[in-house]
Design an enzyme around this catalytic site. Structure first.
Site, short mmCIF file in Angstrom:
data_model
loop_
_atom_site.label_atom_id
_atom_site.label_comp_id
_atom_site.label_asym_id
_atom_site.label_seq_id
_atom_site.Cartn_x
_atom_site.Cartn_y
_atom_site.Cartn_z
N ASP A 167 0.85 -1.19 0.00
CA ASP A 167 0.00 0.00 0.00
C ASP A 167 0.89 1.25 0.00
O ASP A 167 1.72 1.42 0.89
CB ASP A 167 -0.87 -0.02 1.25
N THR A 245 2.20 -12.00 -8.97
CA THR A 245 1.12 -11.45 -8.15
C THR A 245 0.00 -10.88 -9.01
O THR A 245 0.20 -10.49 -10.16
CB THR A 245 1.64 -10.34 -7.22
N GLU A 246 -1.17 -10.81 -8.41
CA GLU A 246 -2.31 -10.21 -9.09
C GLU A 246 -2.03 -8.75 -9.43
O GLU A 246 -2.36 -8.28 -10.52
CB GLU A 246 -3.55 -10.32 -8.21
#
Length: 271
Positions: A167, A245-246
């Protein structure tokens, strides 16, 4: 009227449960917000120390071996990195840490399903399939790594620590919530063994520079470039960091940039 009401309530209950028509879980049944506040009380259960953890419940195939996790994926999301690396390092235990309830449940269900697949006999030979045979070495815990990382890992127990597309916390007042921050680097140095590698990647240039500045400025880490890692045989790990990863695949679809920065835990000379 009462019957219709009960039927409606039952439909809502049923729709909230993942269907059992397929073996692997589907993400659409595990809806969750993209981010969670690491400073909130998430009612987490966590071990008092790494010594109290029964790792055999996470890795039954390795029970009695004394093995502990060596790879840790902090904020593992939907588990893409773990699933990609598991067959490449079948004897290395890997642990994902994810704070979001539904996402961590998805990864747990995904690993359980892959383990079942690994033990499913092949229709033609009667032997177990081998394509998913290595997922016994991966597991996940729902945990807040910013608060409880040393509760899971002993000193110098990890060889690889991953922070993939964390994030960015764009606002300045939120920078203290970034997973790479001055207050947390000592903990990462504590759990990472000398020679171990921290892998970071993001599609946000500002965050990339932030992580580089803070990790470079910490006495126990030194930058290591991608070419050096590949020459040391870590190419498969670097490839997985880029593509598994997505979030990484989403960046590729959108034609965005990915910024990789890796750091080695250095050995402190004895006085």
């Amino acid at each position: 009227m009462a019957k219709r009401k009960r039927a409606s309530q039952q439909e809502k209950t049923d729709s909230a449960q993942p269907p059992q028509t397929g073996l692997l879980p589907q993400k659409k049944h595990y809806r969750q917000r993209a981010h969670a506040n690491p400073f909130s009380d998430h009612s987490l259960d966590y071990p008092s120390s790494p010594q109290t953890i029964d790792w055999s419940t996470h890795y039954p195939l390795f029970a009695g071996t004394g093995k502990r996790p060596e790879f840790a994926d902090v904020g593992c999301g939907f588990g893409g990195l773990l699933i990609a690396l598991a067959p490449l390092f079948p004897d290395t235990l890997m642990l994902g840490m994810e704070i979001r309830v539904q996402v961590s449940q998805y990864v747990q269900d995904r690993i359980a399903a892959l383990r079942v697949t690994a033990s499913t006999p092949d229709d033609s030979t009667g032997n177990s399939t081998t394509s998913s045979a290595y997922y016994q070495n991966v597991s996940i815990v729902r945990a807040n790594a910013m608060k409880f990382l040393p509760n899971y890992f002993t000193k110098h127990s990890l060889s690889s620590l991953f922070f993939l597309f964390p994030d960015p916390h764009f606002k300045s007042r939120k920078h203290k919530a970034r997973i790479i921050s001055p207050t947390l680097l000592a903990e990462y140095a504590y759990v990472l063994r000398p020679g171990g590698i921290i892998y970071t990647i993001t599609d946000v240039k500002d965050l990339h520079e932030w992580m580089k500045i803070h990790l470079t400025g910490f006495a126990l880490f030194e930058p290591v470039d991608e070419a050096t890692l590949r020459s040391e045989g870590k190419g498969p790990i670097v490839d997985a960091v880029y593509t598994s990863t997505e979030e990484g695949r989403k960046v590729e679809r959108n034609g965005g940039d990915k910024w990789l920065a890796c750091f080695r835990r250095i050995e402190v000379p004895r006085q």
